[in-house]
Design an enzyme around this catalytic site. Structure first.
Site, PDB file in Angstrom:
ATOM      1  N   GLU A   1      -0.316  -8.682  -6.743  1.00  0.00           N
ATOM      2  CA  GLU A   1      -0.754  -8.654  -5.338  1.00  0.00           C
ATOM      3  C   GLU A   1      -2.231  -8.977  -5.316  1.00  0.00           C
ATOM      4  O   GLU A   1      -3.072  -8.175  -5.741  1.00  0.00           O
ATOM      5  CB  GLU A   1      -0.463  -7.289  -4.706  1.00  0.00           C
ATOM      6  CG  GLU A   1      -0.566  -7.296  -3.191  1.00  0.00           C
ATOM      7  CD  GLU A   1      -1.887  -6.738  -2.678  1.00  0.00           C
ATOM      8  OE1 GLU A   1      -2.743  -7.557  -2.269  1.00  0.00           O
ATOM      9  OE2 GLU A   1      -2.053  -5.523  -2.702  1.00  0.00           O
TER      10      GLU A   1
ATOM     11  N   CYS B   1      -7.405  -6.130   1.916  1.00  0.00           N
ATOM     12  CA  CYS B   1      -6.746  -7.400   1.582  1.00  0.00           C
ATOM     13  C   CYS B   1      -5.938  -7.935   2.747  1.00  0.00           C
ATOM     14  O   CYS B   1      -5.776  -9.152   2.890  1.00  0.00           O
ATOM     15  CB  CYS B   1      -5.873  -7.227   0.345  1.00  0.00           C
ATOM     16  SG  CYS B   1      -4.620  -5.937   0.504  1.00  0.00           S
TER      17      CYS B   1
END
Length: 504
Positions: free
Chosen positions: A250, A284
């Site tokens: 990720e 993010c």
């Protein structure tokens, strides 16, 4: 192994090359929060071996047994939220309420993983099909063994727990390497698990820098879950490839928010500012770009400018957000702002003067070229770029015009769901912002340079398992093609049968 933005980093800490320990630092004050060991490759190997030794008994507990143990941990976390939240504040600098919000999500996800693991992973019957109807067929999702988790610093509890909680619920052991900026949070999580579940030492911790993370990749773990920059994600993959260790990656994002002509502008402006500025923009899935339809752009820009202009960073409780946790990220933020302004962009809020380490004040930019750093690269600071577009078709094209594909946001009263389907991203929030992260049953992850694999939800549970397919002969068929003793007419009859049944 080094990293920019969120995970293992090549900076700082008060450790020398010869030192066997390092200090975590409060980014607001520069004060030492704690001291932690730099684990060597041999020590990492020992931690993995110890986790593996404990894993079998943990798996043998079964789903209900593991749920009972994980529920004990969850209750302990809930009871001591304030304690862990204070430590998160100290190591990241984020406001106390933001740390508590992170932990609320941690507790809810832990509950979901433990409660749903059996339903998602247990052995189930599947159709054998007409050719193999004399067999029973089942599929079951079994634990890998030991999962290595390399976590980030921006959400040092919530993000890694998306791998830790789901791995444990699936029957794995875990060796966790937290960011060197937030080792204390990692230590607290590991210690709290040991306190709640002393009989099963399946959650181990290793601390240190990039070398420790690289050692974990090569330690014999059965899978690695990594959160951090795309560049470091590629290095993690290369290390894991040496032994064909599967990885979940990720990475970063450059998430956009689309404002349609029929949007609730006040709600969209509020979401854009919170998505861009909360946690000092170090999210993010935060909002870094906005594409607003020209028909409503003037009013929307007024709203976002007014809201952002009221926010102030700081280390005091009254501050809206805290410092930039990783000192080197300040230079990235400054460079993006400077590049945008030098290339014709305008600052509606803030500007070059907004960068005052360790804090960065809100910056709202417009008229920024689409190939500027502030549009193409992850800034990871309290900045946002607003661009007018003709219509939502242009907004979708520009949103998808990036190598990243993590999250996105759409504000539209009538067309939100359809717009969401057109976006190249792993997750979309319609008429809200980052809501998907708070839904435990939804998978979380991206595409492209944002990585692959999923945490959370049923997909997140299966991510930490290996599917095993089993057939069991129920009765012997007169047509058995899997034998050298088959009759000469067996295949001819099977071809005739498949033409009759499947050829129409």
């Amino acid at each position: 192994m080094t990293q920019t933005a969120r995970g293992d980093v090549e900076i700082q800490s008060a450790a020398s090359a010869e030192s066997s320990t390092f200090e975590s630092i409060d980014p607001r004050t520069g004060e030492v929060v704690g001291q932690h060991p730099i684990h060597t490759a041999a020590e990492v190997d020992d931690a993995v071996a110890a986790a593996r030794a404990a894993q079998h008994a943990w798996a043998e507990l079964g789903f209900s047994g593991r749920k009972q143990q994980l529920d004990k941990w969850r209750k302990l976390l809930a009871k001591r939220v304030d304690e862990l939240a204070g430590l998160i504040c100290a190591e990241t600098g984020k406001p106390l309420d933001d740390a508590k919000l992170e932990l609320v999500l941690v507790i809810d996800h832990l509950h979901w993983a433990a409660a749903n693991a059996e339903k998602v992973l247990k052995r189930r019957k599947v159709s054998s099909g007409f050719l193999m109807s004399n067999h029973a067929a089942t599929v079951e999702y079994l634990p890998f063994g030991v999962i290595g988790v390399i976590g980030p610093w921006n959400y040092p509890a919530f993000t890694p727990m998306g791998s830790i909680a789901y791995s444990l619920a699936a029957g794995n052991a875990v060796v966790f390497k937290p960011s060197e900026l937030t080792p204390g949070v990692g230590q607290w999580l590991a210690d709290s698990f040991a306190e709640a579940v002393p009989e099963h030492p399946v959650f181990r911790l290793v601390t240190g820098f990039g070398e420790t993370g690289a050692a974990l990749c090569r330690s014999g773990v059965n899978k690695v879950a990594f959160t951090g920059s795309t560049a470091t994600g590629k290095r993690v993959m290369a290390s894991c490839a040496e032994n064909l260790v599967p990885v979940l990656v990720e990475c970063g994002g450059k998430d956009a928010l689309i404002v349609d002509a029929d949007a609730d502008l006040a709600a969209a402006a509020d979401a854009a500012v919170w998505g861009a500025m909360s946690n000092a923009g170090q999210t993010c899935i935060g909002v870094e770009r906005v594409y607003v339809v020209d028909a409503v752009a003037d009013r929307f820009v007024e709203m976002i400018t007014e809201r952002a202009g009221k926010l102030r960073p700081g280390g005091e409780p009254s501050a809206n957000f805290g410092p930039i946790t990783m000192p080197s990220q300040v230079d990235v933020i400054r460079r993006h702002i400077d590049d945008a302004l030098e290339r014709g962009g305008r600052a509606l809020v803030g500007g070059e003067h907004s960068v005052r380490p360790p804090f960065v004040e809100p910056v709202v930019l417009t008229d920024v070229p689409e190939d500027s750093l502030a549009v193409t690269e992850e800034t990871f600071g309290p900045t946002i770029v607003v661009r007018r577009v003709r219509d939502v078709d242009e907004a979708v094209t520009r949103t998808n015009g990036t190598r990243y594909g993590l999250g996105a946001t759409v504000f539209s009263r009538a067309g939100g769901a359809e717009l969401a389907r057109r976006l190249r991203s792993g997750m979309v929030a319609v008429n809200s912002v980052v809501a998907f992260a708070g839904v435990p049953s939804l998978p979380f992850g991206g595409v492209g340079d944002s990585g692959f694999g999923r945490i959370h939800g049923a997909d997140g549970l299966r991510e930490f398992t290996r599917p095993q397919s089993v057939t069991r002969l129920r009765y012997r068929s007169p047509l058995n093609p899997m034998s050298f003793g088959r009759s000469k007419g067996t295949i001819r009859r099977m071809v005739r049968l498949v033409k009759l049944v499947r050829g129409r």
